[in-house]
Design an enzyme around this catalytic site. Sequence first.
Site: not given
Ligand code: NAI
Length: 499
Positions: A193, A268, A302, A402
């Site tokens: 995904k 992660e 991250c 973060e």
């Molecule tokens: P997110 O964690 O919501 O998105 C990451 C992935 O998870 C995307 O593919 C998204 O479509 C999917 N996802 C979202 N909700 C889901 C659910 N309920 N069930 C299954 N999959 C789901 O992160 P987002 O909204 O893009 O970013 C928000 C904040 O998260 C950022 O501002 C940052 O602080 C943090 N973040 C941290 C990351 C890291 O590598 N540490 C990477 C991305 C975001």
Amino acid sequence: MNASSLRIPVDNPPAFLDGGAKQLLIDGKWVAAASGRTFPSYNPSTGLELDPCALGEEEDVNRAVAAARRALEGPWSQFKPRQRQTALLKLAQLIESNFDELCMLDTLDMGMPVSFGPYMKPVLLGTYEYCAAQALGLEGETLPNSVGGDIFSFTVREPVGVVGGIIPWNGPVFNATWKIAPVLATGCTLVLKAAEQASYSPLRLGELCLEAGIPPGVINVITGYGESAGAALAAHPGVDKIAFTGSCTTGQHIVQTTARTLKRLTLELGGKSANIVFADADRSKAVAGAAMAVFANSGQVCCAGSRLFVERSIFEEFTHEVAQLAKSLRVGNSLDPATQIGPLVSEEQLNRVTGYLAAGKEEGASLLCGGTRFEGNLAGGYFVAPTIFSDVRDSMRIAREEIFGPAICAIPFDDVDEVVRRANSTEFGLASGVWTTDVGKAHRIARRMQSGSVWVNCYNVLDPAVPFGGRKMSGYGSEGGRHQLDAYLNIKAVWINTD
Ligand code: NAI
Ligand code: MG
């Protein structure tokens, strides 16, 4: 592709973006979403629309999981280790020959500066090559037992089955690679995904897998939103394992969802990493190290070293030098080869990051540089000026949460015990950095850091042979390194009564 969405003419626009809607990759075929709907994609350097993507939802996830299940039992199950190795190496070759296009897709889709491509190439290709080597070595063990009679016992390691990979937008080619390569090494199959903000390069990688001779259905790619497509994948009873990279909040959600089917899970997640600079550090390395530990990829990393602890005797001078460097960084359209700092991925992320900047000011932190949206001639794009906060207390939100943007919290400290305690007093545990010329001190502190990686006199260094992963709220499981495939394998014990 709409040329005006680029604003900077490029010699090599990716052929993958042909102006039409990108489809889902299921069972080796491009297909529209069951609903026929699409969602828009944006170039964060301009805010203008690029080619839309198919809006994958539950029904599409069901189709992809069914395809992955069939593929698991089809010709792929007959691939010998050497054939999986050959496929991985062929894929690495194809990625190398299409590398510029893949980078350009990430540049347009999520704003990675085009100049970053060469830095990621060795780790990217190396990940496939390392997994190709590992594919030959998935041994079990013979285990002497003490039961009566004559019973021989041994273990075999088998693919866990259908893997659901859920990835974020901050490094789409990389994040996809960290799911695809272990799946191929172990003989699993994958429903990947992609993040809704950056879907193109995972789709293109899926296409290259087919070109590499990997059977249809082994690697499927779904585009769509997290709460629909992502949640459906996490909940699906036909998925044996979820490999998730993303935010803590979504990670917690996935833990709850996957509890219902007790599927395996690796996470992660985020971080709030400490980067500690001692007065005896080599300044010629540490200044740039402190800056780029956060400003690389506009802080959307991250493991960003966003809490910069500096020994008090050099605090003023050192942070001044980091601020000078920050001010000299060239913020610009990611397609411009001179750009060092590109945009944030989306308007939502821009609002989140500028919200944190405002919170920092309200809580009483002062600014050494940046602190605002960066417009200049870049209005329309989602740019934030490289920012350094001083007068930060450990209790402030900017020091605890973060930010995922180009913002450093600079914090003075007085002694080793104090800084180790403060560095570790975070809910996260992904990475940390130490800058010192005292080798003994470096070793002692590295041992005491509660984080999955510790970088000494360097930062953000990755290699396929070295594990990367978190502890505490940064998640569990690691990518890279000798043990990375364990999470994709089941161990089976076999007892043979030879009497
Ligand atoms: P997110 O964690 O919501 O998105 C990451 C992935 O998870 C995307 O593919 C998204 O479509 C999917 N996802 C979202 N909700 C889901 C659910 N309920 N069930 C299954 N999959 C789901 O992160 P987002 O909204 O893009 O970013 C928000 C904040 O998260 C950022 O501002 C940052 O602080 C943090 N973040 C941290 C990351 C890291 O590598 N540490 C990477 C991305 C975001
Ligand atoms: Mg985009």
